[in-house]
Design an enzyme around this catalytic site. Structure first.
Site, PDB file in Angstrom:
ATOM      1  N   CYS A  81       0.815  -1.220   0.000  1.00 42.92           N
ATOM      2  CA  CYS A  81       0.000   0.000   0.000  1.00 42.92           C
ATOM      3  C   CYS A  81       0.849   1.270   0.000  1.00 42.92           C
ATOM      4  O   CYS A  81       0.366   2.341  -0.359  1.00 42.92           O
ATOM      5  CB  CYS A  81      -0.934  -0.003   1.193  1.00 42.92           C
ATOM      6  SG  CYS A  81      -1.973  -1.456   1.211  1.00 42.92           S
TER       7      CYS A  81
ATOM      8  N   HIS B 263      -3.692   6.786   1.786  1.00 43.84           N
ATOM      9  CA  HIS B 263      -4.042   5.495   1.183  1.00 43.84           C
ATOM     10  C   HIS B 263      -5.433   5.114   1.676  1.00 43.84           C
ATOM     11  O   HIS B 263      -5.746   5.288   2.859  1.00 43.84           O
ATOM     12  CB  HIS B 263      -3.008   4.447   1.598  1.00 43.84           C
ATOM     13  CG  HIS B 263      -3.475   3.049   1.391  1.00 43.84           C
ATOM     14  ND1 HIS B 263      -3.915   2.609   0.168  1.00 43.84           N
ATOM     15  CD2 HIS B 263      -3.601   1.986   2.251  1.00 43.84           C
ATOM     16  CE1 HIS B 263      -4.288   1.344   0.284  1.00 43.84           C
ATOM     17  NE2 HIS B 263      -4.106   0.946   1.530  1.00 43.84           N
TER      18      HIS B 263
ATOM     19  N   ASN C 177     -10.172  -0.805  -1.365  1.00 43.98           N
ATOM     20  CA  ASN C 177      -8.733  -0.615  -1.177  1.00 43.98           C
ATOM     21  C   ASN C 177      -8.009  -1.087  -2.445  1.00 43.98           C
ATOM     22  O   ASN C 177      -7.976  -2.289  -2.723  1.00 43.98           O
ATOM     23  CB  ASN C 177      -8.307  -1.436   0.053  1.00 43.98           C
ATOM     24  CG  ASN C 177      -6.823  -1.341   0.350  1.00 43.98           C
ATOM     25  OD1 ASN C 177      -6.038  -0.884  -0.477  1.00 43.98           O
ATOM     26  ND2 ASN C 177      -6.436  -1.792   1.519  1.00 43.98           N
TER      27      ASN C 177
HETATM   28  O1  UT7 Z   1      -4.293  -1.553   2.946  1.00 47.12           O
HETATM   29  C1  UT7 Z   1      -3.615  -2.453   3.753  1.00 47.12           C
HETATM   30  C2  UT7 Z   1      -3.866  -2.188   5.144  1.00 47.12           C
HETATM   31  N1  UT7 Z   1      -5.126  -2.739   5.552  1.00 47.12           N
HETATM   32  C3  UT7 Z   1      -5.807  -2.130   6.497  1.00 47.12           C
HETATM   33  O2  UT7 Z   1      -5.426  -1.077   6.939  1.00 47.12           O
HETATM   34  C4  UT7 Z   1      -7.019  -2.821   7.059  1.00 47.12           C
HETATM   35  C5  UT7 Z   1      -7.054  -2.638   8.548  1.00 47.12           C
HETATM   36  N2  UT7 Z   1      -8.151  -3.348   9.217  1.00 47.12           N
HETATM   37  C6  UT7 Z   1      -9.425  -3.042   8.987  1.00 47.12           C
HETATM   38  O3  UT7 Z   1      -9.742  -2.200   8.174  1.00 47.12           O
HETATM   39  C7  UT7 Z   1     -10.479  -3.741   9.829  1.00 47.12           C
HETATM   40  O4  UT7 Z   1      -9.847  -4.471  10.844  1.00 47.12           O
HETATM   41  C8  UT7 Z   1     -11.383  -4.680   9.002  1.00 47.12           C
HETATM   42  C9  UT7 Z   1     -12.322  -3.875   8.094  1.00 47.12           C
HETATM   43  C10 UT7 Z   1     -10.550  -5.629   8.180  1.00 47.12           C
HETATM   44  C11 UT7 Z   1     -12.260  -5.518   9.934  1.00 47.12           C
HETATM   45  O5  UT7 Z   1     -12.979  -4.683  10.816  1.00 47.12           O
HETATM   46  P1  UT7 Z   1     -12.992  -4.985  12.376  1.00 47.12           P
HETATM   47  O6  UT7 Z   1     -13.928  -4.022  12.977  1.00 47.12           O
HETATM   48  O7  UT7 Z   1     -11.563  -4.952  12.855  1.00 47.12           O
HETATM   49  O8  UT7 Z   1     -13.600  -6.415  12.429  1.00 47.12           O
HETATM   50  P2  UT7 Z   1     -12.967  -7.746  13.047  1.00 47.12           P
HETATM   51  O9  UT7 Z   1     -11.848  -8.228  12.183  1.00 47.12           O
HETATM   52  O10 UT7 Z   1     -12.681  -7.486  14.475  1.00 47.12           O
HETATM   53  O11 UT7 Z   1     -14.150  -8.753  12.890  1.00 47.12           O
HETATM   54  C12 UT7 Z   1     -15.355  -8.559  13.595  1.00 47.12           C
HETATM   55  C13 UT7 Z   1     -16.315  -9.680  13.240  1.00 47.12           C
HETATM   56  C14 UT7 Z   1     -15.711 -11.055  13.364  1.00 47.12           C
HETATM   57  O12 UT7 Z   1     -16.678 -11.888  13.940  1.00 47.12           O
HETATM   58  P3  UT7 Z   1     -16.632 -12.276  15.505  1.00 47.12           P
HETATM   59  O13 UT7 Z   1     -15.304 -12.948  15.705  1.00 47.12           O
HETATM   60  O14 UT7 Z   1     -16.738 -10.961  16.235  1.00 47.12           O
HETATM   61  O15 UT7 Z   1     -17.806 -13.176  15.679  1.00 47.12           O
HETATM   62  C15 UT7 Z   1     -15.471 -11.479  11.954  1.00 47.12           C
HETATM   63  O16 UT7 Z   1     -15.540 -12.873  11.767  1.00 47.12           O
HETATM   64  O17 UT7 Z   1     -16.743  -9.546  11.887  1.00 47.12           O
HETATM   65  C16 UT7 Z   1     -16.601 -10.819  11.225  1.00 47.12           C
HETATM   66  N3  UT7 Z   1     -16.322 -10.555   9.811  1.00 47.12           N
HETATM   67  C17 UT7 Z   1     -17.299 -10.360   8.915  1.00 47.12           C
HETATM   68  N4  UT7 Z   1     -18.625 -10.334   9.022  1.00 47.12           N
HETATM   69  C18 UT7 Z   1     -19.328 -10.064   7.916  1.00 47.12           C
HETATM   70  C19 UT7 Z   1     -15.131 -10.471   9.192  1.00 47.12           C
HETATM   71  N5  UT7 Z   1     -15.305 -10.200   7.885  1.00 47.12           N
HETATM   72  C20 UT7 Z   1     -16.643 -10.131   7.688  1.00 47.12           C
HETATM   73  C21 UT7 Z   1     -17.436  -9.862   6.564  1.00 47.12           C
HETATM   74  N6  UT7 Z   1     -18.764  -9.835   6.717  1.00 47.12           N
HETATM   75  N7  UT7 Z   1     -16.909  -9.613   5.347  1.00 47.12           N
END
Ligand code: UT7
Length: 329
Positions: free
Chosen positions: A112, A256, A286
């Protein structure tokens, strides 16, 4: 001597993939995707369309805006982690498509942050007097790397395809790249990576590796998020300090586009409103190395900045890498 950005261009594939499409392919929802990331839709390539095609289209637009002949370019640098082939780099294809003869060309694999890394390298070539006109590109096709299933939903919904390009020209004026700052912390590399096909075993790809899904990108989203919201403000501040700028001197921050919530956290930590932090992630997701030049093109079209304004580009991503550039437009 400075490097002035005299032309920019961008390109995304025609095919739009909405959150409703994602709902058909995996256990996710428009509500989850929008509330967690700000993404409404992204553009994905169709069969036969490649990262080098997107790079060529964005480059041609940048060259046209620059008002130069392609033959004037004396170096090509492309930021990408999704080159058409395992080797050589996409820069060789782009160099050929643009008819650049024997001009030097290479890829930068800083994920990125790669557009800013490439911009910084181009700037160093110009400041050293080694090059006069440099084409800098960020181009990615992430869609073909994604695990489009329930198992891959945490990454599959986030990424889009696209390319953006900038022509740098040696200039003795005020306008141009004021500074760049590049960082990496490799100890975190396994928090966001794609392990296979790797060169550390033979053969590089096996059925077992495919079954184990080790060729798909893996991300610990929470850890990446935590690091991003610290590193973005830090590296933006580094750019301001290097140029004795206060936040009031900065017309627009172009980060980014990884997550709207990351950009909102950056705005909060910098003490500015979102008016000063450009966002178009809702349309493209992204796009890795392409997101900053795509955002730069759109912000210019929308009149978000004009000649003489100071811009700061900032990025954070796999590696971990992070970087910033201060630019007087
Ligand atoms: O460009 C490269 C750099 N990348 C980034 O900067 C990305 C950084 N991270 C993020 O943007 C966020 O962490 C995400 C958007 C990837 C995820 O958001 P989050 O609020 O951190 O969610 P999480 O990973 O803590 O997941 C929360 C829940 C999980 O379920 P449980 O364990 O709480 O039951 C996941 O399994 O959301 C679930 N989950 C989904 N649910 C529906 C994960 N992906 C999905 C999905 N749809 N696509």
């Amino acid at each position: 001597m400075k490097s002035q950005i005299i032309g920019i261009g961008s390109c995304v594939p025609d095919k739009v993939v909405t959150n409703a499409d994602m709902e058909q392919w995996m256990d996710t929802s428009d509500e989850w995707i929008q509330s967690r990331s700000g993404i409404k839709e992204r553009h994905w390539v169709s069969e036969g369309e490649s990262a080098s095609d997107l790079a060529e289209s964005a480059s041609r637009k940048a060259i046209e805006m620059a008002g130069i002949q392609a033959e004037e370019i004396d170096l090509v640098i492309v930021g990408t982690i999704t080159s058409d082939y395992f080797f050589p780099g996409i820069s060789a294809q782009l160099q050929d498509k643009l008819g650049l003869g024997t001009v030097g060309a290479f890829d930068i694999k800083a994920a990125c942050s790669a557009f800013i890394y490439a911009l910084s390298i181009g700037d160093q070539f110009i400041r050293a007097g080694t090059a006069e006109t440099v084409l800098v590109v960020g181009a990615e096709v992430q869609s073909t790397a994604l695990n489009i299933s329930d198992e891959g939903r945490d990454t599959a919904v986030l990424f889009g395809d696209g390319a953006g390009a900038a022509v740098l020209k040696a200039s003795k004026g005020e306008r141009g790249i004021l500074s760049t700052h590049l960082h990496c912390q490799g100890k975190h590399l396994k928090l966001l990576w794609c392990e296979e096909p790797g060169s550390n075993h033979h053969p590089r790809m096996t059925e077992d590796l495919l079954k184990e899904a080790r060729h798909y990108p893996m991300m610990n989203g929470r850890e990446v998020f935590k690091n991003a919201v610290t590193r973005f403000p830090e590296v933006i501040q580094e750019a301001m300090d290097a140029n004795q700028l206060s936040i009031d001197d900065v017309a627009l921050i172009i980060p980014h586009q990884a997550n709207l919530r990351i950009s909102q956290a950056v705005a909060k930590r910098m003490g500015v409103s979102m008016d000063k932090v450009y966002s178009n992630i809702h349309k493209y997701g992204n796009t890795t190395a392409a997101s900053i030049p795509i955002a730069l093109c759109e912000a210019l079209e929308e009149g978000e900045f004009s000649e003489g304004d100071t811009l700061i580009f900032a990025a954070f991503g796999a590696g971990f890498t992070w970087a910033s550039a201060a630019v007087k437009w």
